[in-house]
Enzyme design. Structure first.
Site, PDB file in Angstrom:
ATOM      1  N   LYS A 169       9.377   7.669  11.278  1.00  0.00           N
ATOM      2  CA  LYS A 169       7.986   7.717  11.757  1.00  0.00           C
ATOM      3  C   LYS A 169       7.733   6.584  12.744  1.00  0.00           C
ATOM      4  O   LYS A 169       7.054   6.751  13.742  1.00  0.00           O
ATOM      5  CB  LYS A 169       6.992   7.619  10.608  1.00  0.00           C
ATOM      6  CG  LYS A 169       5.565   7.731  11.119  1.00  0.00           C
ATOM      7  CD  LYS A 169       4.562   7.693  10.022  1.00  0.00           C
ATOM      8  CE  LYS A 169       4.067   6.295   9.754  1.00  0.00           C
ATOM      9  NZ  LYS A 169       3.193   5.779  10.841  1.00  0.00           N
TER      10      LYS A 169
ATOM     11  N   ALA B 293       0.869  -1.187   0.000  1.00  0.00           N
ATOM     12  CA  ALA B 293       0.000   0.000   0.000  1.00  0.00           C
ATOM     13  C   ALA B 293       0.904   1.235   0.000  1.00  0.00           C
ATOM     14  O   ALA B 293       0.803   2.123   0.844  1.00  0.00           O
ATOM     15  CB  ALA B 293      -0.959  -0.001   1.188  1.00  0.00           C
TER      16      ALA B 293
ATOM     17  N   HIS C 263       3.020   4.587  -0.552  1.00  0.00           N
ATOM     18  CA  HIS C 263       2.656   6.001  -0.655  1.00  0.00           C
ATOM     19  C   HIS C 263       3.925   6.811  -0.844  1.00  0.00           C
ATOM     20  O   HIS C 263       5.017   6.240  -0.947  1.00  0.00           O
ATOM     21  CB  HIS C 263       1.877   6.455   0.589  1.00  0.00           C
ATOM     22  CG  HIS C 263       2.526   6.058   1.890  1.00  0.00           C
ATOM     23  ND1 HIS C 263       3.702   6.618   2.343  1.00  0.00           N
ATOM     24  CD2 HIS C 263       2.182   5.127   2.818  1.00  0.00           C
ATOM     25  CE1 HIS C 263       4.034   6.088   3.507  1.00  0.00           C
ATOM     26  NE2 HIS C 263       3.137   5.164   3.814  1.00  0.00           N
TER      27      HIS C 263
ATOM     28  N   HIS D 128       7.010   6.005   1.263  1.00  0.00           N
ATOM     29  CA  HIS D 128       7.794   4.848   0.809  1.00  0.00           C
ATOM     30  C   HIS D 128       8.662   5.230  -0.402  1.00  0.00           C
ATOM     31  O   HIS D 128       9.822   4.805  -0.504  1.00  0.00           O
ATOM     32  CB  HIS D 128       6.860   3.704   0.388  1.00  0.00           C
ATOM     33  CG  HIS D 128       6.066   3.086   1.497  1.00  0.00           C
ATOM     34  ND1 HIS D 128       4.699   3.121   1.525  1.00  0.00           N
ATOM     35  CD2 HIS D 128       6.445   2.397   2.607  1.00  0.00           C
ATOM     36  CE1 HIS D 128       4.259   2.475   2.601  1.00  0.00           C
ATOM     37  NE2 HIS D 128       5.294   2.027   3.275  1.00  0.00           N
TER      38      HIS D 128
ATOM     39  N   SER E  91       0.066   4.068   5.273  1.00  0.00           N
ATOM     40  CA  SER E  91      -0.887   3.222   4.530  1.00  0.00           C
ATOM     41  C   SER E  91      -2.231   3.229   5.223  1.00  0.00           C
ATOM     42  O   SER E  91      -3.268   3.035   4.590  1.00  0.00           O
ATOM     43  CB  SER E  91      -0.351   1.787   4.448  1.00  0.00           C
ATOM     44  OG  SER E  91       0.933   1.789   3.870  1.00  0.00           O
TER      45      SER E  91
HETATM   46  P1  AMP Z   1       5.196   0.098   6.374  1.00  0.00           P
HETATM   47  O1  AMP Z   1       4.893  -0.319   4.970  1.00  0.00           O
HETATM   48  O2  AMP Z   1       4.179   1.027   6.956  1.00  0.00           O
HETATM   49  O3  AMP Z   1       5.552  -1.068   7.254  1.00  0.00           O
HETATM   50  O4  AMP Z   1       6.516   0.984   6.286  1.00  0.00           O
HETATM   51  C1  AMP Z   1       7.667   0.549   5.606  1.00  0.00           C
HETATM   52  C2  AMP Z   1       8.792   1.500   5.906  1.00  0.00           C
HETATM   53  O5  AMP Z   1       8.429   2.816   5.499  1.00  0.00           O
HETATM   54  C3  AMP Z   1       9.148   1.579   7.398  1.00  0.00           C
HETATM   55  O6  AMP Z   1      10.549   1.721   7.535  1.00  0.00           O
HETATM   56  C4  AMP Z   1       8.434   2.838   7.833  1.00  0.00           C
HETATM   57  O7  AMP Z   1       9.032   3.456   8.955  1.00  0.00           O
HETATM   58  C5  AMP Z   1       8.596   3.685   6.596  1.00  0.00           C
HETATM   59  N1  AMP Z   1       7.567   4.728   6.546  1.00  0.00           N
HETATM   60  C6  AMP Z   1       6.227   4.563   6.452  1.00  0.00           C
HETATM   61  N2  AMP Z   1       5.617   5.774   6.474  1.00  0.00           N
HETATM   62  C7  AMP Z   1       6.593   6.710   6.610  1.00  0.00           C
HETATM   63  C8  AMP Z   1       6.616   8.134   6.700  1.00  0.00           C
HETATM   64  N3  AMP Z   1       5.500   8.858   6.669  1.00  0.00           N
HETATM   65  N4  AMP Z   1       7.803   8.742   6.842  1.00  0.00           N
HETATM   66  C9  AMP Z   1       8.967   8.024   6.886  1.00  0.00           C
HETATM   67  N5  AMP Z   1       9.011   6.696   6.798  1.00  0.00           N
HETATM   68  C10 AMP Z   1       7.845   6.037   6.656  1.00  0.00           C
END
Ligand code: AMP
Length: 295
Positions: free
Chosen positions: A151, A34, A36, A39, A188
């Protein structure tokens, strides 16, 4: 460039070895999909650190608790692949559950201390799931620069610790928190929010802006910063999991004394309807969220 989509650990391992041949460096961005623009920014940082970028997309069941959103977590592989293509990602690894958790599996990676506060008690077992899946993904990738976002600050500390403790051949790279124009950290899970819920969610970056601005004006008293944070989040419809001041290295909770730049941060987890959002700001280290209506 259309990324190569691989589904098995064996294929992924071989693809990573091929990309590293001749001494090229590999940048890894682990995600749950998902995707954004947060990422995408991590992918750009990975490309700056390495010749080739690989992305993993896996909604990891073991980091979700009972009643959390594992089943309804958004799964958008086609648009994820388009985002990866635009970022010149070489390989996308999107395994099925049994590739990562083979039949009979019974191994978990557990950390002490770092997971005792903040999201640890709020989501029992969550960090065991995170630490386990990240260890598996790093082992499958091999030597790389792996990019993680600030984050998820507590998750980042967990990953830095496990890489050190387990002697993994990985350079952990931190990416600053990416925010939408209204200040909300991209996530996401933001797609779950109705317009009214999103408006309410802006209390989170506003609260961080408020305490960050107080710190910038010279406020160093932890109890005062804590009180300001709590009052900025005291809103109907916004259920607090926590709003805490914590040490930026060991994440122990702080309730009195003073804070020095970089040594502590404000950490928030809220529930709005069925959506749980987290955010943080390290005093004197992170920029203030840009918000339209600072509190
Ligand atoms: P996730 O898919 O949400 O597990 O996130 C994958 C990676 O993207 C992780 O290292 C998160 O910390 C990073 N990430 C997600 N959203 C953000 C954001 N808004 N700012 C910085 N890093 C992000």
């Amino acid at each position: 460039m259309t990324p190569r989509l691989v589904r098995s650990v064996a294929e992924f391992r071989a693809a990573c070895s091929d990309l590293r041949s001749g001494g090229a460096r590999l940048g890894l961005v682990p995600t749950m999909g998902a995707l954004h623009h947060g990422h995408q920014s991590l992918m750009r940082l990975a490309a700056a650190e390495a010749e080739h970028v690989v992305v993993t997309i896996f909604v990891n069941p073991t980091q979700f608790g009972p009643g959390e959103d594992y089943e309804r977590y958004p799964r958008t592989l086609d648009s994820d692949l388009e985002i990866c293509a635009a970022a010149d990602v070489a390989v996308v690894f999107a395994p099925e559950r049994a590739e990562i958790y083979p039949p009979g599996e019974c191994t978990r990676v557990t950390l002490r201390g770092l997971t005792d506060t903040l999201c640890g008690p709020a989501r029992p077992g969550h960090f065991d799931g995170v630490a386990t899946v990240v260890t598996k993904l790093l082992c499958a990738t091999g030597p790389c620069a792996a990019v993680f976002g600030r984050k998820d600050y507590q998750q980042l500390q967990v990953i830095k610790r496990l890489v050190t403790d387990l002697l993994l051949p990985v350079h952990v790279v931190e990416h600053p928190t990416v925010r939408d124009a209204d200040g909300l950290a991209t996530s996401s899970r933001n797609r779950y929010l109705s317009a009214a819920e999103r408006a309410l969610a802006l209390a989170v970056p506003r609260a961080l802006h408020g305490v960050g601005a107080s710190f910038a004006r010279g406020e160093r008293d932890i109890a005062a910063l804590q009180a300001q944070l709590a009052s900025a989040l005291d809103r109907p419809g916004l259920a607090l999991d926590y709003a805490a001041i914590a040490d930026s290295r060991d994440l122990s909770l702080l309730s009195s004394g003073t804070v020095e730049p970089g040594a502590a941060g404000a950490f928030i987890a809220v529930r709005i309807g069925k959506t749980r959002l987290i955010d943080n700001l390290i005093f004197g280290a992170d920029p203030l969220p840009e918000v339209s209506d600072p509190s």
